[in-house]
Motif scaffolding. Sequence first.
Motif, short mmCIF file in Angstrom:
data_model
loop_
_atom_site.label_atom_id
_atom_site.label_comp_id
_atom_site.label_asym_id
_atom_site.label_seq_id
_atom_site.Cartn_x
_atom_site.Cartn_y
_atom_site.Cartn_z
N UNK A 30 0.85 -1.20 0.00
CA UNK A 30 0.00 0.00 0.00
C UNK A 30 0.89 1.25 0.00
N UNK A 31 1.48 1.52 -1.14
CA UNK A 31 2.49 2.58 -1.24
C UNK A 31 1.91 3.98 -1.02
N UNK A 32 0.71 4.22 -1.53
CA UNK A 32 0.10 5.55 -1.38
C UNK A 32 -0.17 5.86 0.08
N UNK A 33 -0.74 4.88 0.78
CA UNK A 33 -1.01 5.07 2.21
C UNK A 33 0.28 5.23 3.00
N UNK A 34 1.29 4.48 2.64
CA UNK A 34 2.58 4.56 3.32
C UNK A 34 3.16 5.96 3.19
N UNK A 35 3.10 6.50 1.98
CA UNK A 35 3.62 7.86 1.77
C UNK A 35 2.82 8.89 2.57
N UNK A 36 1.51 8.66 2.67
CA UNK A 36 0.66 9.58 3.44
C UNK A 36 1.04 9.55 4.92
N UNK A 37 1.27 8.37 5.46
CA UNK A 37 1.66 8.23 6.86
C UNK A 37 3.02 8.87 7.12
N UNK A 38 3.96 8.65 6.22
CA UNK A 38 5.28 9.25 6.36
C UNK A 38 5.21 10.77 6.29
N UNK A 39 4.30 11.27 5.47
CA UNK A 39 4.12 12.71 5.34
C UNK A 39 3.66 13.32 6.66
#
Length: 287
Positions: free
Chosen positions: A81-90
């Motif tokens: 789930x790359x999109x969600x991962x990037x959102x969490x890191x953001x």
Amino acid sequence: MIKKAVLPVAGLGTRMLPASKAIPKEMLTILDKPAIQYIVEEAQSSGIEDFIFVISRGKEAILDHFDLSPELEMELENRGKKALLEEIKKVSGLVKNLSAVRQKKALGLGHAILVAAPLVGKEPFAVLLGDDIVDSEKPCLKQLIEVAERIKAPVIAVERVPKEQVSLYGIISGEKVEDGLWRMTGVLEKPRPEEAPSDLAIIGRYIFFPEIFEYLEKTPPGNGGEIQLTDAISKMITDGHEIYAFEFEGTRYDAGNKLGLVKATLNFALKHPQIGPHLREYIKSLL
């Protein structure tokens, strides 16, 4: 340059009960983000690097939200789930430097700002209240910072409110300096409509200089035994300090009450590229 911000989030959130009984009101969601994230994003977009949260018991979830979450990140990565991962890191990257101080007793907004004094030090700083969500092209806080740095004085955000609502706010009196900017001559906390000096209401965005702490230390408790920020501001004005009020550009939502939270959610949902079109169709079906 103004790089520090104080975020007083120690309040009980009684206007949002029963939802705020176990969840900090600042963590109630507007669409898919907690309200406090909108505040932090505004500050971060305005150049703030040091975030000072004034919390109380049970508010640790606010700090956790902006911390790293290795287990969650690993799980999202494993699931692809790359999109969600990037959102969490953001989210965890929003706050460059985070510190917190406890307000052990609910002694008012003035007291909440005062307990942050050791972490602020001797430099100008911003204050953002979590109840006020401002949707604007240029971040509301950035507008205030630009004015404060230009005129070298404290600046408070104000907006015009209907006369029948002035008793809900601190209302300023002032001399107009330029379009949207007033040199304050006084402030009256929650006046009756017939006593209000204007229709310009203070909202939860401030730029202060360190001398505010000296006045907060000397401010006696007011209504409800609380140290009122407006009392300290009023005394500063009386003593000859120049404080300005700025009518910002943007739409404010009071996310500290139920209707305001719903309005803010609708506003951001309608702007969402995936949700917006479907929500418009749903609203049309209701009408």
